[in-house]
Design a protein around this motif. Structure first.
Motif, PDB file in Angstrom:
ATOM      1  N   ARG A 185       0.837  -1.209   0.000  1.00 53.67           N
ATOM      2  CA  ARG A 185       0.000   0.000   0.000  1.00 53.67           C
ATOM      3  C   ARG A 185       0.873   1.261   0.000  1.00 53.67           C
ATOM      4  N   LEU A 186       1.937   1.244   0.763  1.00 52.42           N
ATOM      5  CA  LEU A 186       2.848   2.383   0.812  1.00 52.42           C
ATOM      6  C   LEU A 186       3.571   2.569  -0.520  1.00 52.42           C
ATOM      7  N   ILE A 187       3.879   1.470  -1.189  1.00 55.05           N
ATOM      8  CA  ILE A 187       4.509   1.538  -2.512  1.00 55.05           C
ATOM      9  C   ILE A 187       3.531   2.132  -3.523  1.00 55.05           C
ATOM     10  N   GLU A 188       2.280   1.693  -3.465  1.00 56.65           N
ATOM     11  CA  GLU A 188       1.266   2.168  -4.404  1.00 56.65           C
ATOM     12  C   GLU A 188       1.014   3.665  -4.254  1.00 56.65           C
ATOM     13  N   ASP A 189       1.203   4.194  -3.062  1.00 58.28           N
ATOM     14  CA  ASP A 189       1.000   5.627  -2.834  1.00 58.28           C
ATOM     15  C   ASP A 189       2.279   6.439  -3.031  1.00 58.28           C
ATOM     16  N   GLY A 190       3.373   5.771  -3.390  1.00 57.25           N
ATOM     17  CA  GLY A 190       4.605   6.479  -3.693  1.00 57.25           C
ATOM     18  C   GLY A 190       5.459   6.834  -2.501  1.00 57.25           C
ATOM     19  N   GLY A 219      21.238 -17.949  -4.900  1.00 57.81           N
ATOM     20  CA  GLY A 219      20.108 -17.766  -4.009  1.00 57.81           C
ATOM     21  C   GLY A 219      19.225 -16.608  -4.452  1.00 57.81           C
ATOM     22  N   ARG A 220      18.010 -16.641  -4.006  1.00 55.53           N
ATOM     23  CA  ARG A 220      17.040 -15.601  -4.357  1.00 55.53           C
ATOM     24  C   ARG A 220      17.376 -14.315  -3.609  1.00 55.53           C
ATOM     25  N   PRO A 221      17.509 -13.206  -4.311  1.00 55.89           N
ATOM     26  CA  PRO A 221      17.847 -11.947  -3.620  1.00 55.89           C
ATOM     27  C   PRO A 221      16.692 -11.461  -2.749  1.00 55.89           C
ATOM     28  N   ARG A 222      17.031 -10.876  -1.624  1.00 57.69           N
ATOM     29  CA  ARG A 222      16.011 -10.294  -0.757  1.00 57.69           C
ATOM     30  C   ARG A 222      15.514  -8.990  -1.377  1.00 57.69           C
ATOM     31  N   VAL A 223      14.301  -8.610  -0.997  1.00 55.02           N
ATOM     32  CA  VAL A 223      13.770  -7.315  -1.422  1.00 55.02           C
ATOM     33  C   VAL A 223      14.063  -6.313  -0.307  1.00 55.02           C
ATOM     34  N   LEU A 224      14.655  -5.174  -0.688  1.00 55.13           N
ATOM     35  CA  LEU A 224      14.997  -4.127   0.272  1.00 55.13           C
ATOM     36  C   LEU A 224      14.032  -2.956   0.110  1.00 55.13           C
ATOM     37  N   TYR A 225      13.502  -2.492   1.227  1.00 57.69           N
ATOM     38  CA  TYR A 225      12.497  -1.421   1.208  1.00 57.69           C
ATOM     39  C   TYR A 225      13.103  -0.121   1.734  1.00 57.69           C
ATOM     40  N   SER A 226      12.924   0.938   0.950  1.00 59.76           N
ATOM     41  CA  SER A 226      13.443   2.247   1.331  1.00 59.76           C
ATOM     42  C   SER A 226      12.351   3.299   1.221  1.00 59.76           C
ATOM     43  N   ALA A 227      12.468   4.337   2.016  1.00 60.65           N
ATOM     44  CA  ALA A 227      11.522   5.447   1.936  1.00 60.65           C
ATOM     45  C   ALA A 227      11.844   6.279   0.702  1.00 60.65           C
ATOM     46  N   ALA A 228      10.819   6.609  -0.059  1.00 62.84           N
ATOM     47  CA  ALA A 228      11.004   7.465  -1.232  1.00 62.84           C
ATOM     48  C   ALA A 228      11.262   8.884  -0.744  1.00 62.84           C
ATOM     49  N   ASP A 229      12.535   9.292  -0.753  1.00 68.05           N
ATOM     50  CA  ASP A 229      12.891  10.604  -0.218  1.00 68.05           C
ATOM     51  C   ASP A 229      13.091  11.658  -1.302  1.00 68.05           C
ATOM     52  N   GLY A 230      12.917  11.264  -2.561  1.00 66.04           N
ATOM     53  CA  GLY A 230      13.058  12.227  -3.646  1.00 66.04           C
ATOM     54  C   GLY A 230      14.481  12.526  -4.038  1.00 66.04           C
ATOM     55  N   THR A 231      15.423  11.891  -3.375  1.00 62.83           N
ATOM     56  CA  THR A 231      16.845  12.118  -3.698  1.00 62.83           C
ATOM     57  C   THR A 231      17.542  10.782  -3.947  1.00 62.83           C
ATOM     58  N   SER A 281      10.528   7.386  -6.204  1.00 66.57           N
ATOM     59  CA  SER A 281       9.403   6.532  -6.573  1.00 66.57           C
ATOM     60  C   SER A 281       8.783   7.008  -7.886  1.00 66.57           C
ATOM     61  N   PRO A 282       8.577   6.094  -8.847  1.00 65.15           N
ATOM     62  CA  PRO A 282       7.917   6.491 -10.093  1.00 65.15           C
ATOM     63  C   PRO A 282       6.499   7.005  -9.851  1.00 65.15           C
ATOM     64  N   VAL A 283       5.837   6.481  -8.826  1.00 68.28           N
ATOM     65  CA  VAL A 283       4.499   6.954  -8.478  1.00 68.28           C
ATOM     66  C   VAL A 283       4.565   8.405  -8.037  1.00 68.28           C
ATOM     67  N   GLN A 284       5.523   8.698  -7.173  1.00 64.26           N
ATOM     68  CA  GLN A 284       5.672  10.056  -6.676  1.00 64.26           C
ATOM     69  C   GLN A 284       6.070  11.016  -7.796  1.00 64.26           C
ATOM     70  N   ARG A 285       6.907  10.559  -8.716  1.00 65.90           N
ATOM     71  CA  ARG A 285       7.302  11.408  -9.846  1.00 65.90           C
ATOM     72  C   ARG A 285       6.097  11.775 -10.699  1.00 65.90           C
ATOM     73  N   ARG A 286       5.229  10.802 -10.946  1.00 65.89           N
ATOM     74  CA  ARG A 286       4.020  11.080 -11.725  1.00 65.89           C
ATOM     75  C   ARG A 286       3.109  12.062 -10.994  1.00 65.89           C
ATOM     76  N   LYS A 287       2.970  11.889  -9.694  1.00 64.94           N
ATOM     77  CA  LYS A 287       2.129  12.781  -8.904  1.00 64.94           C
ATOM     78  C   LYS A 287       2.656  14.210  -8.943  1.00 64.94           C
ATOM     79  N   VAL A 288       3.955  14.363  -8.804  1.00 69.30           N
ATOM     80  CA  VAL A 288       4.572  15.691  -8.802  1.00 69.30           C
ATOM     81  C   VAL A 288       4.355  16.393 -10.141  1.00 69.30           C
ATOM     82  N   LYS A 289       4.556  15.654 -11.225  1.00 69.47           N
ATOM     83  CA  LYS A 289       4.370  16.227 -12.557  1.00 69.47           C
ATOM     84  C   LYS A 289       2.919  16.643 -12.782  1.00 69.47           C
ATOM     85  N   ALA A 290       1.984  15.767 -12.392  1.00 62.89           N
ATOM     86  CA  ALA A 290       0.566  16.068 -12.569  1.00 62.89           C
ATOM     87  C   ALA A 290       0.148  17.274 -11.738  1.00 62.89           C
ATOM     88  N   ALA A 291       0.681  17.394 -10.522  1.00 62.91           N
ATOM     89  CA  ALA A 291       0.339  18.517  -9.652  1.00 62.91           C
ATOM     90  C   ALA A 291       0.816  19.836 -10.250  1.00 62.91           C
TER      91      ALA A 291
END
Length: 207
Positions: free
Chosen positions: A52-57, A70-82, A86-96
């Motif tokens: 849900r947090l990923i979907e909201d950017g 071995g299968r690589p682990r998935v690492l989760y990071s906060a989208a800080d803009g630097t 996040s592609p979701v956040q980039r789209r939101k910023v452009k649309a705004a």
């Protein structure tokens, strides 16, 4: 202006998601195992919240780079803009920015106080706050964002410090993703827990 969405719509209306986001903001590249241990939540619940947090950017997920089998682990990071964008956040910023420019052309008024880059940052910030369930009032002269009354802080009074930290981090991430001279300076102190006024700072003034 409000969205008319139900109170539970926002990704950060759930304190469990706020708690997860707080942990990820404090330390990037978290694993599911680390987040499960830190929160005590079931792994499937953590995965659902993270999605849900990923979907909201707000969060990005990147497979771990490995040189062994071995299968690589998935690492989760906060989208800080630097560092983590996040592609979701980039789209939101452009649309705004596009909506903001259109509104300023359609509804001309007094010349804006801010330059174009700063205006686009404010456009993005307002949109994100509205989507998160807030009703922001921006003063372009004083560079303040008034979120009073903060229903989330009132409903989760015991966790106000974490909530405020996460919200400020999210606001800064939006400003950073939009790119421009504005950044978060902090929250104005108040004895009223429902009152929330965030102070912005312009790079020209800060320098």
């Amino acid at each position: 202006m409000t969205t008319g969405r139900p109170a539970g719509y926002s990704a950060i209306s759930s304190y469990s998601r706020v708690e997860l986001l707080h942990l990820i903001q404090e330390q990037q590249q978290r694993t599911i195992t680390e987040l499960v241990e830190a929160t005590g939540l079931h792994p499937n619940t953590v995965r659902e919240h993270l999605q849900r947090l990923i979907e909201d950017g707000y969060v990005v997920a990147i497979p771990e780079l490995r040189t062994t089998r071995g299968r690589p682990r998935v690492l989760y990071s906060a989208a800080d803009g630097t560092i983590a964008s996040s592609p979701v956040q980039r789209r939101k910023v452009k649309a705004a920015a596009e909506r903001g420019d259109l509104m300023r052309r359609v509804l001309p008024g007094a010349p804006p106080e801010l330059d174009t880059e700063a205006l686009h940052q404010v456009d993005a910030l307002i949109d994100d706050l509205i989507d998160a369930g807030f009703d922001p009032l921006v003063d372009e002269t004083e560079l303040t964002v008034d979120l009073t009354p903060c229903a989330q802080a009132e409903a989760q009074a015991a966790h106000r410090e974490v909530l405020c930290s996460v919200h400020l981090g999210l606001m800064q991430s939006v400003l950073s993703e939009a790119g421009g001279p504005l950044s978060i300076d902090g929250m104005r102190s108040s004895c009223d827990p429902r009152q929330c006024v965030v102070q912005l700072v312009h790079a020209a003034a800060a320098g």
